[in-house]
Design a protein around this motif. Sequence first.
Motif, short mmCIF file in Angstrom:
data_model
loop_
_atom_site.label_atom_id
_atom_site.label_comp_id
_atom_site.label_asym_id
_atom_site.label_seq_id
_atom_site.Cartn_x
_atom_site.Cartn_y
_atom_site.Cartn_z
N VAL A 189 0.84 -1.19 0.00
CA VAL A 189 0.00 0.00 0.00
C VAL A 189 0.88 1.25 0.00
O VAL A 189 2.01 1.22 0.50
CB VAL A 189 -0.96 -0.02 1.22
N VAL A 190 0.37 2.35 -0.58
CA VAL A 190 1.08 3.63 -0.57
C VAL A 190 1.46 3.97 0.87
O VAL A 190 0.68 3.77 1.80
CB VAL A 190 0.21 4.75 -1.19
N ARG A 191 2.66 4.43 1.06
CA ARG A 191 3.28 4.77 2.35
C ARG A 191 3.69 3.54 3.16
O ARG A 191 4.14 3.66 4.29
CB ARG A 191 2.39 5.67 3.20
N GLY A 192 3.52 2.37 2.58
CA GLY A 192 3.94 1.14 3.25
C GLY A 192 5.36 0.77 2.89
O GLY A 192 6.00 1.40 2.04
N THR A 193 5.87 -0.25 3.56
CA THR A 193 7.20 -0.77 3.25
C THR A 193 7.13 -2.28 3.11
O THR A 193 6.23 -2.93 3.65
CB THR A 193 8.23 -0.42 4.36
N VAL A 194 8.09 -2.81 2.39
CA VAL A 194 8.22 -4.26 2.27
C VAL A 194 9.71 -4.58 2.19
O VAL A 194 10.48 -3.87 1.54
CB VAL A 194 7.45 -4.80 1.03
N GLN A 195 10.11 -5.63 2.90
CA GLN A 195 11.51 -6.04 2.92
C GLN A 195 11.76 -7.11 1.87
O GLN A 195 11.12 -8.16 1.89
CB GLN A 195 11.90 -6.57 4.30
N LEU A 196 12.66 -6.84 0.95
CA LEU A 196 13.10 -7.85 -0.02
C LEU A 196 14.41 -8.44 0.48
O LEU A 196 15.19 -7.77 1.15
CB LEU A 196 13.29 -7.23 -1.40
N THR A 197 14.63 -9.69 0.13
CA THR A 197 15.84 -10.39 0.56
C THR A 197 16.53 -10.98 -0.66
O THR A 197 15.87 -11.56 -1.53
CB THR A 197 15.48 -11.53 1.53
N GLU A 226 28.40 -8.74 -7.93
CA GLU A 226 29.49 -9.25 -8.74
C GLU A 226 29.05 -9.55 -10.18
O GLU A 226 29.36 -10.60 -10.74
CB GLU A 226 30.13 -10.46 -8.08
N GLY A 227 28.28 -8.65 -10.75
CA GLY A 227 27.86 -8.79 -12.13
C GLY A 227 26.61 -9.63 -12.35
O GLY A 227 26.07 -9.66 -13.45
N ARG A 228 26.12 -10.29 -11.33
CA ARG A 228 24.88 -11.09 -11.44
C ARG A 228 23.73 -10.25 -10.93
O ARG A 228 23.87 -9.52 -9.95
CB ARG A 228 24.98 -12.37 -10.63
N ARG A 229 22.56 -10.36 -11.60
CA ARG A 229 21.41 -9.55 -11.24
C ARG A 229 20.17 -10.41 -11.05
O ARG A 229 20.05 -11.47 -11.63
CB ARG A 229 21.08 -8.55 -12.36
N ALA A 230 19.27 -9.86 -10.25
CA ALA A 230 17.94 -10.46 -10.08
C ALA A 230 16.96 -9.30 -9.94
O ALA A 230 17.33 -8.21 -9.52
CB ALA A 230 17.89 -11.36 -8.85
N THR A 231 15.70 -9.56 -10.32
CA THR A 231 14.69 -8.51 -10.24
C THR A 231 13.45 -9.00 -9.52
O THR A 231 13.17 -10.20 -9.48
CB THR A 231 14.29 -8.00 -11.63
N ALA A 232 12.72 -8.04 -8.98
CA ALA A 232 11.43 -8.29 -8.35
C ALA A 232 10.51 -7.14 -8.73
O ALA A 232 10.96 -6.00 -8.88
CB ALA A 232 11.57 -8.38 -6.84
N VAL A 233 9.22 -7.44 -8.88
CA VAL A 233 8.24 -6.41 -9.20
C VAL A 233 7.49 -6.04 -7.93
O VAL A 233 6.99 -6.92 -7.22
CB VAL A 233 7.27 -6.90 -10.28
N VAL A 234 7.40 -4.73 -7.68
CA VAL A 234 6.65 -4.22 -6.54
C VAL A 234 5.50 -3.39 -7.10
O VAL A 234 5.71 -2.44 -7.84
CB VAL A 234 7.53 -3.36 -5.61
N VAL A 235 4.27 -3.81 -6.76
CA VAL A 235 3.07 -3.10 -7.19
C VAL A 235 2.56 -2.30 -5.99
O VAL A 235 2.35 -2.87 -4.92
CB VAL A 235 1.99 -4.07 -7.69
N VAL A 236 2.40 -1.00 -6.19
CA VAL A 236 1.95 -0.12 -5.12
C VAL A 236 0.50 0.27 -5.41
O VAL A 236 0.16 0.68 -6.52
CB VAL A 236 2.84 1.14 -5.04
N PHE A 237 -0.36 0.10 -4.40
CA PHE A 237 -1.78 0.42 -4.58
C PHE A 237 -2.26 1.36 -3.50
O PHE A 237 -1.61 1.52 -2.45
CB PHE A 237 -2.62 -0.86 -4.61
N LEU A 238 -3.37 2.02 -3.78
CA LEU A 238 -3.96 2.95 -2.81
C LEU A 238 -4.72 2.16 -1.75
O LEU A 238 -5.29 1.11 -2.04
CB LEU A 238 -4.92 3.91 -3.52
N PRO A 239 -4.78 2.68 -0.53
CA PRO A 239 -5.57 1.99 0.50
C PRO A 239 -7.05 2.05 0.13
O PRO A 239 -7.49 2.93 -0.59
CB PRO A 239 -5.28 2.79 1.76
N MET A 240 -7.82 1.11 0.64
CA MET A 240 -9.26 1.07 0.36
C MET A 240 -9.92 2.37 0.82
O MET A 240 -9.55 2.92 1.85
CB MET A 240 -9.90 -0.13 1.04
N GLY A 241 -10.89 2.85 0.04
CA GLY A 241 -11.62 4.05 0.39
C GLY A 241 -10.94 5.33 -0.05
O GLY A 241 -11.42 6.42 0.24
N VAL A 242 -9.82 5.23 -0.74
CA VAL A 242 -9.13 6.44 -1.19
C VAL A 242 -9.33 6.60 -2.68
O VAL A 242 -9.31 5.73 -3.44
CB VAL A 242 -7.62 6.38 -0.89
#
Length: 119
Positions: free
Chosen positions: A46-54, A103-119
Amino acid sequence: MTRNPPSICALPAVLAALAVLACSEASAPPSTIAAVAIMPESVEVVVRGTVQLTAAMWDVSGSAVRGRAMSWASSDPAVGSVSSTGLVTAFLRGSTTITVTCEGRRATAVVVVFLPMGV
């Protein structure tokens, strides 16, 4: 028959050879990174939220590797920024791709950010 004692002059050479051998084993080069992954690969926040990626890394033999320097980046920092430890902070509705590089190797993740309900 007289026996000569071992040469004391040879002792420093033997000690030097042992020291070189010990140092070469202790300073063996670290394993090469063969693969990197981010968990989770896709996440919603959600907007203004955080998520930890590992991030996880493996060498060519498939063994986990730890303690390597990584860099994190966001494809759209206006939507969500990422810290040097993989913590994503969401700002605007949308999506961003987070990339970790080691060290030259990459990985990706997609983060989708959405509005809280009622906004």
